[in-house]
Design an enzyme around this catalytic site. Structure first.
Site, PDB file in Angstrom:
ATOM      1  N   LYS A 167     -12.597  -2.065   9.149  1.00 23.44           N
ATOM      2  CA  LYS A 167     -12.151  -3.291   8.481  1.00 23.44           C
ATOM      3  C   LYS A 167     -13.289  -4.292   8.514  1.00 23.44           C
ATOM      4  CE  LYS A 167      -8.742  -6.983   8.598  1.00 23.44           C
ATOM      5  NZ  LYS A 167      -7.523  -7.501   9.251  1.00 23.44           N
ATOM      6  N   ARG A 177      -4.422 -14.546   3.178  1.00 25.60           N
ATOM      7  CA  ARG A 177      -4.327 -15.625   4.170  1.00 25.60           C
ATOM      8  C   ARG A 177      -3.517 -16.787   3.626  1.00 25.60           C
ATOM      9  NH1 ARG A 177     -10.576 -15.308   6.507  1.00 25.60           N
ATOM     10  NH2 ARG A 177     -10.396 -13.146   7.228  1.00 25.60           N
ATOM     11  N   LYS A 220     -11.039  -0.838   4.692  1.00 29.89           N
ATOM     12  CA  LYS A 220     -10.574  -2.081   4.077  1.00 29.89           C
ATOM     13  C   LYS A 220     -11.696  -3.097   4.030  1.00 29.89           C
ATOM     14  CE  LYS A 220      -7.376  -5.685   5.234  1.00 29.89           C
ATOM     15  NZ  LYS A 220      -6.460  -6.206   6.196  1.00 29.89           N
ATOM     16  N   SER A 246      -5.929  -8.081  -1.193  1.00 29.41           N
ATOM     17  CA  SER A 246      -5.395  -9.163  -2.024  1.00 29.41           C
ATOM     18  C   SER A 246      -6.413  -9.698  -3.034  1.00 29.41           C
ATOM     19  CB  SER A 246      -4.887 -10.297  -1.132  1.00 29.41           C
ATOM     20  OG  SER A 246      -5.912 -10.762  -0.270  1.00 29.41           O
ATOM     21  N   TYR A 285      -1.272  -3.614  -3.867  1.00 35.86           N
ATOM     22  CA  TYR A 285      -0.240  -4.502  -4.409  1.00 35.86           C
ATOM     23  C   TYR A 285       0.206  -4.034  -5.792  1.00 35.86           C
ATOM     24  CZ  TYR A 285      -1.768  -7.201  -0.433  1.00 35.86           C
ATOM     25  OH  TYR A 285      -2.074  -7.569   0.851  1.00 35.86           O
TER      26      TYR A 285
HETATM   27  C1  PBG Z   1      -5.109  -9.779   9.470  1.00 33.38           C
HETATM   28  C2  PBG Z   1      -5.004  -9.074   8.168  1.00 33.38           C
HETATM   29  C3  PBG Z   1      -5.668  -9.465   7.003  1.00 33.38           C
HETATM   30  C4  PBG Z   1      -5.280  -8.589   5.992  1.00 33.38           C
HETATM   31  C5  PBG Z   1      -4.385  -7.664   6.551  1.00 33.38           C
HETATM   32  N1  PBG Z   1      -4.232  -7.971   7.897  1.00 33.38           N
HETATM   33  C6  PBG Z   1      -6.574 -10.628   6.749  1.00 33.38           C
HETATM   34  C7  PBG Z   1      -7.612 -10.954   7.712  1.00 33.38           C
HETATM   35  O1  PBG Z   1      -8.149 -10.104   8.422  1.00 33.38           O
HETATM   36  O2  PBG Z   1      -7.890 -12.159   7.804  1.00 33.38           O
HETATM   37  C8  PBG Z   1      -5.768  -8.690   4.572  1.00 33.38           C
HETATM   38  C9  PBG Z   1      -5.025  -7.946   3.517  1.00 33.38           C
HETATM   39  C10 PBG Z   1      -5.303  -8.391   2.131  1.00 33.38           C
HETATM   40  O3  PBG Z   1      -6.204  -9.211   1.852  1.00 33.38           O
HETATM   41  O4  PBG Z   1      -4.582  -7.904   1.238  1.00 33.38           O
HETATM   42  N2  PBG Z   1      -4.577  -9.187  10.586  1.00 33.38           N
END
Ligand code: PBG
Length: 296
Positions: A167, A177, A220, A246, A285
């Protein structure tokens, strides 16, 4: 296809997310309708994220362990209504944390080892409530092993772990967020999420997560990191998922709403790219829209 869903406490609420056209935050009653539609369209896998009100947040993410919190109450109801669906949880402190970080913040630092017991307690509460697969998105080192032990010691040997293995500290998480109101209150996530310039670290992280007991590994964001999906699948041949996040969704929605790109064509081409790169599963999504299109 795995469909991410955002859950609210207020059972009948529906709150559209402005930067994610077509996606809303749902209270349980509305979520049940959405899940039902998905099941009819052939989407049977879901990942659930809680949008937690500020009043429940604290430094230790205590609310995440409360068996009567709306997230854990919801999964009990969902498993009762949809026993054949697969529900993946989210393990990380950020939705519940007054600091907005995935780990515990002490003196301005995100402290890895002190976070682990909080994450494994969170995972255990989620398994007890009925989640099929635990999804640690926090990126602390060693959390997969810690969670696996906690699950096994408490009789949840059949509950799986989908690890957010690679990630990256990405700018593509913005709309998420906003959806969870979970942006960090100070600092950024670069001390625990990965450096976008570093590909080799992803391969090392996969080795660690597999040895700690991950059943699925995940990359991711998705589209800017398909080389990582490909390398992981080639190197390990392990079940490898990818998350079209997202911001990727928002980009395509914005361009197609402006008439600059053809919606269905870019949606399907983007998903095909994941499959071609070797992904065994895609969190997106677009899941419901894509499934409906495939069905037609
Ligand atoms: C945080 C988390 C995030 C996403 C999934 N879990 C955002 C981050 O790490 O700040 C992002 C998923 C997305 O953008 O669709 N635990």
């Amino acid at each position: 296809l795995v469909y991410p869903l955002f859950l609210l406490e207020d059972k009948n609420a529906v709150q559209p997310i402005s930067s994610m056209p077509g996606i809303s935050r749902f209270g349980l009653e509305k979520l049940i309708v959405e899940v039902d539609e998905c099941m009819n369209a052939g989407v049977t896998n879901f990942i659930l994220f809680p949008a937690v009100e500020e009043k429940y947040k604290d430094k230790y993410a205590t609310y995440s362990l409360d068996a009567s919190n709306f997230y854990l109450m919801a999964i009990r109801e969902l498993k009762k209504r949809f026993p054949e669906a697969v529900f993946i949880s989210d393990v990380a402190m950020d939705p519940y944390s007054s600091d907005g970080h995935d780990g515990l913040v002490i003196d301005g630092q995100i402290v890895n080892d002190e976070t682990l017991p909080i994450l494994s307690a969170m995972a255990l509460a989620q398994a007890e409530a009925g989640f099929d697969i635990i999804g640690p998105s926090d990126m602390m080192d060693g959390r997969v092993g810690e969670i696996r032990d906690a699950l096994d010691e408490n009789g949840f040997t059949n509950v799986g772990i989908m690890s957010y293995t690679a990630k990256y500290a990405s700018a593509f998480y913005g709309p998420f967020r906003e959806a969870l109101d979970s942006a960090p209150k100070s600092g950024d996530k670069k001390t625990y999420q990965m450096d976008p310039a570093n590909g080799d670290e992803a391969i090392r992280e996969v080795g660690l997560d597999i040895s700690e007991g991950a059943d699925l590994v995940m990359v991711k964001p998705g589209m800017p990191y398909l080389d990582i999906v490909y390398r992981i699948k080639e190197a390990f041949g392990y079940p490898t998922y990818a998350y079209q996040v997202s911001g990727e969704y928002a980009m395509m929605k914005a361009a197609t709403q402006n008439g600059w790109l053809d919606h269905d064509a870019v949606m399907m081409e983007s998903l095909l790219g994941f499959k071609r790169a070797g992904a065994d599963g895609i969190l997106t999504y677009f899941a419901l829209e894509a499934a409906r299109l495939l069905k037609r």
